[in-house]
Design an enzyme around this catalytic site. Structure first.
Site, PDB file in Angstrom:
ATOM      1  N   SER A  34       0.919  -0.996  -0.108  1.00  0.00           N
ATOM      2  CA  SER A  34      -0.030   0.073  -0.017  1.00  0.00           C
ATOM      3  C   SER A  34       0.842   1.212   0.028  1.00  0.00           C
ATOM      4  O   SER A  34       2.250   1.129   0.143  1.00  0.00           O
ATOM      5  CB  SER A  34      -0.996   0.010   1.078  1.00  0.00           C
ATOM      6  OG  SER A  34      -0.198   0.232   2.503  1.00  0.00           O
ATOM      7  N   LYS A  35       0.109   2.257   0.006  1.00  0.00           N
ATOM      8  CA  LYS A  35       1.184   3.702  -0.039  1.00  0.00           C
ATOM      9  C   LYS A  35       1.919   3.822   0.947  1.00  0.00           C
ATOM     10  O   LYS A  35       2.749   4.657   1.019  1.00  0.00           O
ATOM     11  CB  LYS A  35       0.191   4.922  -0.185  1.00  0.00           C
ATOM     12  CG  LYS A  35      -0.737   4.870  -1.493  1.00  0.00           C
ATOM     13  CD  LYS A  35      -1.597   6.243  -1.739  1.00  0.00           C
ATOM     14  CE  LYS A  35      -2.091   6.161  -3.076  1.00  0.00           C
ATOM     15  NZ  LYS A  35      -3.056   7.407  -3.377  1.00  0.00           N
TER      16      LYS A  35
END
Length: 430
Positions: A203-204
């Protein structure tokens, strides 16, 4: 080779950018199609009208093109099949395989085992009675994902569906729909999820997740392709660096691993460094020149090419190449790093004296790498010190760092006038 009946597809939703997981799925489908001489199709699943955008569609297509993945037939938009989706839902309703529920149409999940031989995981089995009847058409007559994807895969003649294993729970529902519609389900294969170094889904928080971000971070498409292919697939042995042709030749479902893959940025940068080293200066120049221009540096092509040649083997990204080229071509970009400061602080007087001595011999030397190395080694002998004691102060004065190409090459790249000016400035400020 006779025409292959294999037809695979990549079907992104244009509600966001092309992410690493999607790009990996697209690549593996593309490799399989090319390996068997099949057809690779692209379908934009734009049924979520509120979140879908032309901008995201454009970015997805640009990302695939940057990776070198071409599709074989006209681009398909899922939204264009609305009437067909509605007709299939109505047909299932008329045949008693679905029923009305609050204005929506809900599919009756058949009892009994729903199993398939997964191309990656082997046999996977569900029981129909454990699965809820699913809505296939909303009350506003728009299709739910599971109906739309089955309808489109039938319409497009898809024979193999290779996708992330987060879709495993969708597969028994889709198989039941295929059977209810009298169609042969495709071969399903579910590839492992991509996790960050902490073992959690990428994920980010792990950094960039959109493919376009890596392009802007200075990653070469060939390196990104190679890296993505190895996230969950192994060609066998310890083979890592491969051309696209080699990946096509070696690809197989048997090589797809069952366990989650780890996205390791350090590994990607190492791999990118290997591709940078192998790339020709002519290939790199069009990538580096615009980056230099954004830094406000406009040197002539010959000087840039000479500098790229000198630094590319010690670089991990094209941004790194551009930074080092800028340092060599313009003194404004020279900044002492911590290691250089520590080196100077060990013996400030010795640093200054060494530069002074080097200046005295460099002003009159023939400015070629061979002559420069010969003269500086001669100076080290005269001063009774190791050659590194002469080279390192020059390296620090010219680049601000303690690591570079051999100092004689560095001097040649910077040029006589520029190098002497930098050395004189370093002596004044020491």
């Amino acid at each position: 080779m006779p025409p292959s009946p294999v037809r695979v597809r990549f079907a992104p939703s244009p509600t966001g950018y092309l992410h690493v997981g999607g790009a990996r799925t697209a690549l593996l489908n593309w490799l399989y199609a090319r390996h068997v001489g099949g057809t690779f199709l692209l379908r934009i699943e734009d049924t979520d009208k509120e979140r879908s955008s032309e901008e995201h569609t454009r970015v997805i297509l640009e990302g695939l093109t940057w990776l070198g993945l071409d599709w074989d037939e006209e681009l398909v938009f899922q939204g264009a099949g609305l009437k067909r989706h509605q007709e299939l839902a109505d047909r299932l309703l008329a045949e008693g395989k679905a029923y009305s529920d609050g204005g929506a149409i809900r599919f009756r999940m058949p009892p009994g085992e729903i199993a398939w031989e997964d191309a990656v995981h082997g046999r996977i089995s569900f029981q129909g009675e454990d699965l809820k009847d699913l809505v296939i058409l909303r009350s506003d007559r728009t299709p739910i994902y599971n109906l739309a994807v089955v309808a489109d895969d039938i319409h497009m003649g898809i024979t193999h569906v290779l996708r992330g294993d987060d879709h495993i729970s969708n597969t028994p529902k889709q198989i039941a729909l295929y059977r209810a519609l009298g169609a042969q389900p495709p071969v399903f294969g579910h590839v492992p999820m991509i996790n960050g170094p902490d073992g959690k889904k990428l994920s980010k928080r792990h950094g960039a997740t959109a493919v376009g971000d890596y392009q802007h971070l200075g990653i070469l498409p060939a390196a990104m392709r190679n890296f993505l292919a190895l996230l969950g697939w192994s060609p066998g042995g310890d083979r890592e660096l491969m051309t696209l042709e080699e990946m096509v030749q070696l690809f197989s479902f048997e090589g797809v691993q069952k366990k989650s893959a780890i996205f390791d940025m350090t590994k990607l940068e190492w791999m990118n460094g290997q591709y940078l080293s192998a790339a020709s200066v002519e290939e790199l120049y069009p990538l580096i020149a615009p980056q230099l221009a954004t830094r406000g540096l406009n040197a002539d092509r010959g000087a840039i090419i000479k500098a790229i040649t000198a630094v590319k083997t010690r670089s991990r990204t094209t941004l790194d190449v551009a930074r080092q080229v800028a340092v060599r071509l313009d003194p404004r970009y020279v900044e002492l790093d911590d290691k250089a400061k520590q080196e100077i602080a060990k013996d400030p007087a010795g640093y200054k004296a060494s530069l002074d001595a080097s200046l005295s011999v460099l002003r009159d030397v023939d400015w070629t790498p061979t002559a420069l190395e010969h003269r500086l080694r001669e100076l080290a002998e005269q001063r009774g010190v190791a050659a590194g004691k002469v080279f390192q102060p020059i390296r620090i004065a010219l680049t601000g760092g303690t690591v570079s190409e051999p100092v004689n090459e560095l001097l040649s790249v910077v040029g006589k006038e520029g190098a002497l000016k930098r050395l004189e400035a370093a002596v004044r400020s020491a």
